[in-house]
Design a protein around this motif. Structure first.
Motif, short mmCIF file in Angstrom:
data_model
loop_
_atom_site.label_atom_id
_atom_site.label_comp_id
_atom_site.label_asym_id
_atom_site.label_seq_id
_atom_site.Cartn_x
_atom_site.Cartn_y
_atom_site.Cartn_z
N ARG A 248 27.60 60.40 161.30
CA ARG A 248 27.94 60.25 159.88
C ARG A 248 26.68 60.40 159.03
NH1 ARG A 248 31.38 55.15 158.04
NH2 ARG A 248 32.89 56.29 159.33
N ALA A 249 25.57 59.81 159.48
CA ALA A 249 24.31 59.95 158.76
C ALA A 249 23.89 61.41 158.69
CB ALA A 249 23.22 59.12 159.43
N PHE A 250 24.09 62.13 159.80
CA PHE A 250 23.74 63.55 159.82
C PHE A 250 24.50 64.32 158.75
CE2 PHE A 250 25.33 67.71 161.30
CZ PHE A 250 24.15 68.44 161.21
N HIS A 251 25.81 64.15 158.70
CA HIS A 251 26.62 64.93 157.76
C HIS A 251 26.37 64.52 156.31
CE1 HIS A 251 28.78 67.26 160.72
NE2 HIS A 251 29.07 66.18 161.40
N LEU A 252 26.20 63.23 156.07
CA LEU A 252 25.89 62.79 154.70
C LEU A 252 24.55 63.34 154.23
CD1 LEU A 252 27.01 59.04 154.87
CD2 LEU A 252 28.08 60.85 153.49
N SER A 253 23.56 63.34 155.12
CA SER A 253 22.21 63.75 154.72
C SER A 253 22.14 65.24 154.42
CB SER A 253 21.20 63.37 155.80
OG SER A 253 21.43 64.08 157.00
N TRP A 254 22.75 66.08 155.27
CA TRP A 254 22.62 67.52 155.01
C TRP A 254 23.44 67.94 153.79
CZ3 TRP A 254 26.20 71.33 154.61
CH2 TRP A 254 27.43 71.21 155.27
N SER B 276 13.85 62.16 153.16
CA SER B 276 14.78 61.13 153.63
C SER B 276 15.71 61.69 154.70
CB SER B 276 15.59 60.57 152.45
OG SER B 276 16.29 61.58 151.76
N THR B 277 16.06 62.97 154.56
CA THR B 277 16.91 63.61 155.58
C THR B 277 16.22 63.62 156.94
OG1 THR B 277 18.03 65.04 153.97
CG2 THR B 277 17.99 65.80 156.25
N GLN B 278 14.95 64.04 156.96
CA GLN B 278 14.21 64.11 158.23
C GLN B 278 13.91 62.71 158.77
OE1 GLN B 278 13.48 67.67 159.49
NE2 GLN B 278 15.23 67.38 158.14
N PHE B 279 13.59 61.78 157.89
CA PHE B 279 13.36 60.39 158.32
C PHE B 279 14.62 59.81 158.93
CE2 PHE B 279 13.38 55.84 157.84
CZ PHE B 279 12.08 55.44 158.08
N TRP B 280 15.74 60.05 158.28
CA TRP B 280 17.03 59.51 158.74
C TRP B 280 17.37 60.06 160.12
CZ3 TRP B 280 21.74 59.45 154.87
CH2 TRP B 280 22.52 58.32 155.11
N MET B 281 17.19 61.36 160.30
CA MET B 281 17.51 61.95 161.61
C MET B 281 16.55 61.43 162.70
SD MET B 281 20.18 63.71 160.99
CE MET B 281 20.47 62.31 159.89
N SER B 282 15.29 61.26 162.35
CA SER B 282 14.32 60.75 163.32
C SER B 282 14.59 59.29 163.66
CB SER B 282 12.90 60.88 162.76
OG SER B 282 12.58 62.25 162.54
N SER B 283 15.29 58.58 162.77
CA SER B 283 15.65 57.18 163.02
C SER B 283 16.96 57.05 163.78
CB SER B 283 15.77 56.43 161.69
OG SER B 283 14.56 56.45 160.98
N MET B 284 17.76 58.10 163.77
CA MET B 284 19.08 58.04 164.39
C MET B 284 19.16 58.74 165.75
SD MET B 284 21.47 56.37 162.76
CE MET B 284 21.81 55.63 161.16
#
Length: 509
Positions: free
Chosen positions: A44-50, A151-159
């Motif tokens: 869900r984080a992936f799709h929201l971020s992109w 924030s997109t790259q940070f979020w993916m690196s955290s998930m």
């Protein structure tokens, strides 16, 4: 707070954490990537971020495909257009640095949604501008939204775990960057529809800007309603319960800016993503003027450059992960240097060819390499620092905007160079600025030309960011887990690096 029993890997279970649909590692990061899934919290984080980053890209580059009409309405000169193009990417330089620190301190969800909502009014205000200065200002403030890339790259690196983080970062960044190509199609189409309904040319382009503005606003609201910072929850809640240490900005800043690897990646990213931003600003007008094309045709050709992000940047992230499985971190570095250098070569060729057909073909090949290099860069970034991940991501992302500003300022502002000459020189800069990648060295993994240092471990590298006092308080526990999970970056041929503890096996909750 009541004491809880430790797991076998030394981590403390959180009784309130959600049930994960994907297998996870000791940090609860997903060890697989399922692009068709929307499972919370990872996919869900992936799709929201992109989607949010896509919306910000559409807004930032909504003006270039309509420039032939906008310049007539506002009486813009070549210098005005060049200055506005520089303004559109310069604001995000500092915004990306600030976004990186904000992600480290308050989390990617709140940081990205806040910035997106704060910059949306600039997109709405584009509809009422009346002169070159106001055009420059709305492009400048709209461009701040590109900091959501960090924030997109940070979020993916955290998930997502080290095994798939390159793929996750590549897809999220690449599909977000699609907005730079999609807007070349969207804005002329929206303009044409509004004009055909009955609006005049100079009114239709203004109304058209409400579409990207609304899209950007809705994407931020979705992030706030449905997003989650980390696999175990949001930053604020985890900090209140003591499950996440509340770090100081001074410490985050120090460990980010003193790591030379981040500066080298910022330089090289300045001439892959920076080049991509420059092309997004100039390519439609370049084909329109040089080959005497119709606005819609020039927009289609320009769109194909940005739309290559559908597969090219994700391919870079996938290549980074694939090379890591066989050659470790050294494979990531070699593939980054090679792909970006080839991108520079094709950029030089693009500036030299003179026929429409050949120019389009070379542009497409060039787009694949330059965008893949962006994905490859963020296959390396997550490993530079655990404590200052956001800041290093911001430094690298900001480097992309600095490269775009300098390139447009030197080669595409005014009439000193033709656009063909500017593109050629830009390609040469790509080749030169990729060379420093050869100097990136991780003691535990090695570099492009050297193997790892004897007895150096991942724990040595990542725990060096924490003082003895921090360790007494347990602030370093996340770094210990990350160090264990990052042993996948060792070359399969390397036997000199010891295993201090047994590698944690992924769990499926």
């Amino acid at each position: 707070m009541e004491k809880t029993m430790e797991l076998e890997d030394g981590s403390v279970p959180n009784p309130e954490r959600p049930k994960f649909a994907l297998p996870v590692d000791s940090e609860n990061k997903a060890t697989v990537f399922k692009v068709y899934s929307a499972a919370a919290p990872h996919m869900r984080a992936f799709h929201l971020s992109w989607i949010q980053f896509f919306a910000c890209f559409v807004s930032t580059f909504a003006a270039p495909p309509l420039l032939p009409i906008i310049r007539d309405n506002l009486n813009l000169t070549t210098t005005d257009i060049g200055n506005a193009g520089i303004a559109s990417v310069s604001g995000a330089v500092f915004a990306r640095l600030a976004m990186g620190a904000a992600c480290d301190l308050v989390g990617p969800r709140l940081a990205s949604a806040s910035l997106t909502l704060l910059t949306a009014p600039a997109v709405y205000f584009t509809a009422i501008i009346s002169n070159p200065i106001s055009y420059l200002l709305v492009r400048f403030f709209t461009g701040f939204s590109l900091a959501t890339f960090v924030s997109t790259q940070f979020w993916m690196s955290s998930m997502f775990s080290t095994k798939v983080v390159g793929t996750a970062n590549g897809l999220a960044g690449g599909w977000g960057n699609l907005g730079g190509g999609a807007t070349q199609l969207i804005m002329p189409l929206v303009f044409a529809v509004i004009r055909d309904i009955g609006a005049t040319r100079f009114t239709a382009w203004r109304i058209a800007f409400f579409i990207p503005a609304l899209f950007q606003t809705l994407s931020a609201i979705a992030i706030m309603l449905f997003g989650q910072d980390l696999p175990d929850g949001n930053f604020r809640k985890l900090q209140k319960t003591g499950d996440k240490a509340k770090d100081k900005f001074s410490n985050v800043l120090y460990h980010g800016v003193t790591n030379y690897r981040g500066w080298i990646l910022a330089l090289s990213y300045g001439y892959c993503f920076g080049v991509e931003l420059t092309i997004d600003n100039i390519i439609a007008e370049y084909f329109y003027d040089r080959f005497d094309l119709k606005l819609h045709t020039a927009g289609l050709i320009a769109a194909s450059f940005g739309l290559a992000n559908l597969f090219s940047r994700p391919a870079g992230g996938f290549l980074s992960d694939m090379m890591s499985k066989r050659f470790g971190m050294r494979g990531r570095l070699w593939s980054l240097w090679l792909v970006q250098t080839l991108g520079g070569i094709f950029c030089v060729i693009l500036g030299k060819v003179g026929s429409l057909g050949v120019s389009v073909a070379v542009m497409l090949i060039f787009s694949v390499f330059v965008q893949a290099a962006c994905g490859l860069t963020f296959g390396v970034v997550p490993f530079v620092s655990r404590r200052s991940l956001g800041l290093v991501s911001g430094m690298t992302g900001g480097g992309g905007n600095v490269g775009a500003v300098l390139t447009q300022l030197i080669f595409f502002r005014g009439t000193k160079y033709s656009k063909e000459q500017g593109i050629t020189y830009m390609g040469l800069m790509m080749i030169i600025c990729t060379i420093p990648i050869c100097f990136i060295y991780f003691p535990q993994w090695g570099g492009m030309f050297c193997g790892p240092s004897k007895n150096a471990t991942e724990e040595d590298y990542y725990l060096s960011e924490w003082s003895a006092k921090d360790k007494e308080k347990g602030f370093h526990e996340g770094s210990v887990k990350f160090a264990g999970n990052s042993r996948s970056e060792r070359s399969k041929k390397s036997v000199s690096v010891p295993n201090p503890i047994e590698e944690n096996k992924p769990t499926h909750v």
